[in-house]
Enzyme design. Sequence first.
Site, short mmCIF file in Angstrom:
data_model
loop_
_atom_site.label_atom_id
_atom_site.label_comp_id
_atom_site.label_asym_id
_atom_site.label_seq_id
_atom_site.Cartn_x
_atom_site.Cartn_y
_atom_site.Cartn_z
N PHE A 153 0.83 -1.20 0.00
CA PHE A 153 0.00 0.00 0.00
C PHE A 153 0.87 1.25 0.00
CE2 PHE A 153 -2.53 -3.20 2.26
CZ PHE A 153 -3.76 -3.11 1.64
N ASP A 154 0.47 2.24 -0.79
CA ASP A 154 0.98 3.59 -0.62
C ASP A 154 0.29 4.19 0.62
OD1 ASP A 154 2.13 6.13 -1.08
OD2 ASP A 154 0.46 6.73 -2.36
N GLY A 155 0.82 5.33 1.10
CA GLY A 155 0.24 5.95 2.29
C GLY A 155 -0.84 6.96 1.98
#
Length: 378
Positions: free
Chosen positions: A241-243
């Site tokens: 996941f990206d943030g």
Amino acid sequence: MQCQLGNAGWPGHDASLLAAYKSRLPPASCSAGRGKYKQQRLGQGGDAAAGRAVPGSRGSARAPSLLSPDSSFLPVLQKDPSTALVIAVTTRAIFNLEEEHKLYLEKGKEEYTRHQQANQDKPLPPGTAFAFIQAVQYVNKKILESNPEERDLFDILVLSNNSPESGVRIINSAKHYGLEISKFCFVSDEDSTQYLKSHGVKLFLSADRTDVCNALWRGVSAALVFQQEVQAPSTPLRVVFDGDAVLFSNETDQIFQEQGLEGAVQYERAMEAVPIGEGPLKAFAMHLGKMRKKFGQEKSPIRTYLVTARSGRDMGIRAIKTLREWGLPIDEAFFMDGAPKGPILAQIQPHIFFDDGLHNIQGAQNVGVASAWVPSCC
């Protein structure tokens, strides 16, 4: 769900990558809040019903498999609809239908349907999300090895704009690869995402941007899949996941747009003890974390990662504290401070990578990592 505004990139990002995408994809309708915090997110996916093309290449019909291809389904396990982690995928996300889609665009629905019927016993090549679905199926297998009575499992639903007549090939392809898919929904309605909530879908993967935005507006975690060649990773299931604007809200993006990088850093320091707001994929990540907790960390068939453009020194602490507050287990976290994500993704070799920046999606594609874009939908 709150609309995620478009943003621009961390300092140092190569704008030429985004320019290449702009030249290939029509711009999204949302134009509010464009800034320089992340690369501007513009693009358009497509499927046969919407008539929009997705860049990609056609792969091989032979897929590396965790389970041997078979001419019949594996036994379909009974899931608890109230607790199952339901993942809905469109046919163009799980199989490579780019040639068929081109036929649809050039010669129409009737010719497309005739082609699918004539080839109904010919398996479709795997698509971008294929290995991800296989890995999910592997997790179910490991859960049942621990507890044969377990009903809290992953549940896969195929949602398609194909007619039932042309959908036979989709079902036969799933049988060929031994995919345990519980439901096939062949609907002609322009907005098929209206059925997601009734099936309890926790994640929706599609090749059409409009469908993804509709799903996000309905409060369902969703992402856009671009057709690409994918290196088939081995088990366990690995999800990256990206943030900001993916797991987390885009609140810091907005501060950056108004006050610049220094203002965003000061904001993060002042808000260090306050959890970041929820992003569009937080709900799915939480359900995934719940599945992961069924196993000890060393034996878990699920591994999750955070790969974010945030600086660990200036903005990492709040992100870590937010994950702790949510009770969301993350195996590994990488605070890249704006550096390209492709090299670390090549090392992780995830089954799927979620990001809201097209430059990061392209970087993932360049190293053969299945990527899914979380668009800005206003």
